[in-house]
Design an enzyme around this catalytic site. Sequence first.
Site, PDB file in Angstrom:
ATOM      1  N   GLU A  70     -39.914  -6.261  -3.450  1.00  0.00           N
ATOM      2  CA  GLU A  70     -39.456  -6.318  -2.053  1.00  0.00           C
ATOM      3  C   GLU A  70     -38.359  -5.296  -1.879  1.00  0.00           C
ATOM      4  O   GLU A  70     -37.436  -5.239  -2.706  1.00  0.00           O
ATOM      5  CB  GLU A  70     -38.829  -7.681  -1.770  1.00  0.00           C
ATOM      6  CG  GLU A  70     -39.763  -8.742  -1.344  1.00  0.00           C
ATOM      7  CD  GLU A  70     -38.995 -10.032  -1.091  1.00  0.00           C
ATOM      8  OE1 GLU A  70     -37.803  -9.990  -0.725  1.00  0.00           O
ATOM      9  OE2 GLU A  70     -39.597 -11.072  -1.290  1.00  0.00           O
ATOM     10  N   GLU A 151     -46.944 -10.009   5.108  1.00  0.00           N
ATOM     11  CA  GLU A 151     -46.417 -11.288   4.612  1.00  0.00           C
ATOM     12  C   GLU A 151     -45.834 -11.990   5.822  1.00  0.00           C
ATOM     13  O   GLU A 151     -44.870 -11.502   6.431  1.00  0.00           O
ATOM     14  CB  GLU A 151     -45.351 -11.095   3.531  1.00  0.00           C
ATOM     15  CG  GLU A 151     -44.819 -12.462   3.067  1.00  0.00           C
ATOM     16  CD  GLU A 151     -43.854 -12.385   1.881  1.00  0.00           C
ATOM     17  OE1 GLU A 151     -43.950 -11.452   1.074  1.00  0.00           O
ATOM     18  OE2 GLU A 151     -43.009 -13.294   1.796  1.00  0.00           O
ATOM     19  N   HIS A 190     -40.973 -17.556   2.628  1.00  0.00           N
ATOM     20  CA  HIS A 190     -39.586 -17.731   3.088  1.00  0.00           C
ATOM     21  C   HIS A 190     -39.346 -19.171   3.539  1.00  0.00           C
ATOM     22  O   HIS A 190     -40.014 -19.653   4.439  1.00  0.00           O
ATOM     23  CB  HIS A 190     -39.179 -16.780   4.206  1.00  0.00           C
ATOM     24  CG  HIS A 190     -37.711 -16.441   4.140  1.00  0.00           C
ATOM     25  ND1 HIS A 190     -36.738 -17.336   4.492  1.00  0.00           N
ATOM     26  CD2 HIS A 190     -37.071 -15.336   3.694  1.00  0.00           C
ATOM     27  CE1 HIS A 190     -35.556 -16.774   4.284  1.00  0.00           C
ATOM     28  NE2 HIS A 190     -35.721 -15.570   3.793  1.00  0.00           N
TER      29      HIS A 190
HETATM   30  N1  PXP Z   1     -40.602 -13.505   1.019  1.00  0.00           N
HETATM   31  C1  PXP Z   1     -39.659 -12.630   1.393  1.00  0.00           C
HETATM   32  C2  PXP Z   1     -40.085 -11.371   2.073  1.00  0.00           C
HETATM   33  C3  PXP Z   1     -38.310 -12.867   1.137  1.00  0.00           C
HETATM   34  O1  PXP Z   1     -37.374 -11.973   1.527  1.00  0.00           O
HETATM   35  C4  PXP Z   1     -37.940 -14.046   0.455  1.00  0.00           C
HETATM   36  C5  PXP Z   1     -36.495 -14.301   0.147  1.00  0.00           C
HETATM   37  O2  PXP Z   1     -36.012 -13.392  -0.760  1.00  0.00           O
HETATM   38  C6  PXP Z   1     -38.955 -14.920   0.058  1.00  0.00           C
HETATM   39  C7  PXP Z   1     -40.281 -14.641   0.379  1.00  0.00           C
HETATM   40  C8  PXP Z   1     -38.646 -16.195  -0.674  1.00  0.00           C
HETATM   41  O3  PXP Z   1     -37.904 -17.042   0.146  1.00  0.00           O
HETATM   42  P1  PXP Z   1     -37.275 -18.359  -0.460  1.00  0.00           P
HETATM   43  O4  PXP Z   1     -36.259 -17.972  -1.462  1.00  0.00           O
HETATM   44  O5  PXP Z   1     -36.696 -19.037   0.736  1.00  0.00           O
HETATM   45  O6  PXP Z   1     -38.398 -19.131  -1.091  1.00  0.00           O
END
Ligand code: PXP
Length: 248
Positions: A70, A151, A190
């Site tokens: 990411e 995503e 997320h």
């Molecule tokens: N997807 C993305 C694009 C994110 O930025 C994050 C957080 O870093 C996550 C998934 C995972 O989120 P969480 O830590 O709330 O499970």
Amino acid sequence: MATLGVNIDHIANVREARKTVEPDPVTLAFLAELGGADGITVHLREDRRHIQDRDLQLLRETIRSRLNLEMAATKEMVNIALDIKPDMVTLVPERREEITTEGGLDVVRQIVFFKDLVRKLQDASIPVSMFIDPVNDQIEACSEVQANWVELHTGKYAESSWTGKHYEIARLVEATCLAINLGVRVNAGHGLTYQNVEPVAAIKGIEELNIGHTIVARSISVGLERAVREMKKLIVNPRKDFPFGPLQ
Ligand code: PXP
């Protein structure tokens, strides 16, 4: 059935709180894989608040599942991605003062910029995902810039009240259908937790869920008792022979 990408940023958060060497996200990524992680996700932030460049390099060399990087859409990060060659890049918005990624990307207003950036990564055989809110025009824009995946941001769903969840799931279902119809694959993540993940996991067409905080939090809960017991044992019954010689 969706696969699981485990986000290990929060392991690095604990390490960076002390600027020490433990817990090591690289070692623990191996345990996540043992537990069934289909991929390992890390967010290399501009301010390096958790994952460091060295972690990324070591993860590239050691993990046996997929490495999902990411990152913000900056020149620095693109160069790092071209060098490390993760199995995929997920582009995310990034603000220094945020605690975690807040909203999705605004692709609609930066079509030309993202089209160039996506092509640059794809030319190096790196597939690209774009982290967006489940909104039709953003999905259409991701199709226009020829992203491989979107995503879908599940934060609103996670934060919504019990009665609001139905509506947020419907938005995610609609967004998933639209993306697939436009030839864009779909991941989501997320704010997903052990309590709220199942309705999202049941959405047909979502390929992978990226989950971090709740898994790291749970690992502390299930591991704390043993960790304390091990420390107690050392204190109550310390050995007498030390590698650096006997005590005076
Ligand atoms: N997807 C993305 C694009 C994110 O930025 C994050 C957080 O870093 C996550 C998934 C995972 O989120 P969480 O830590 O709330 O499970």
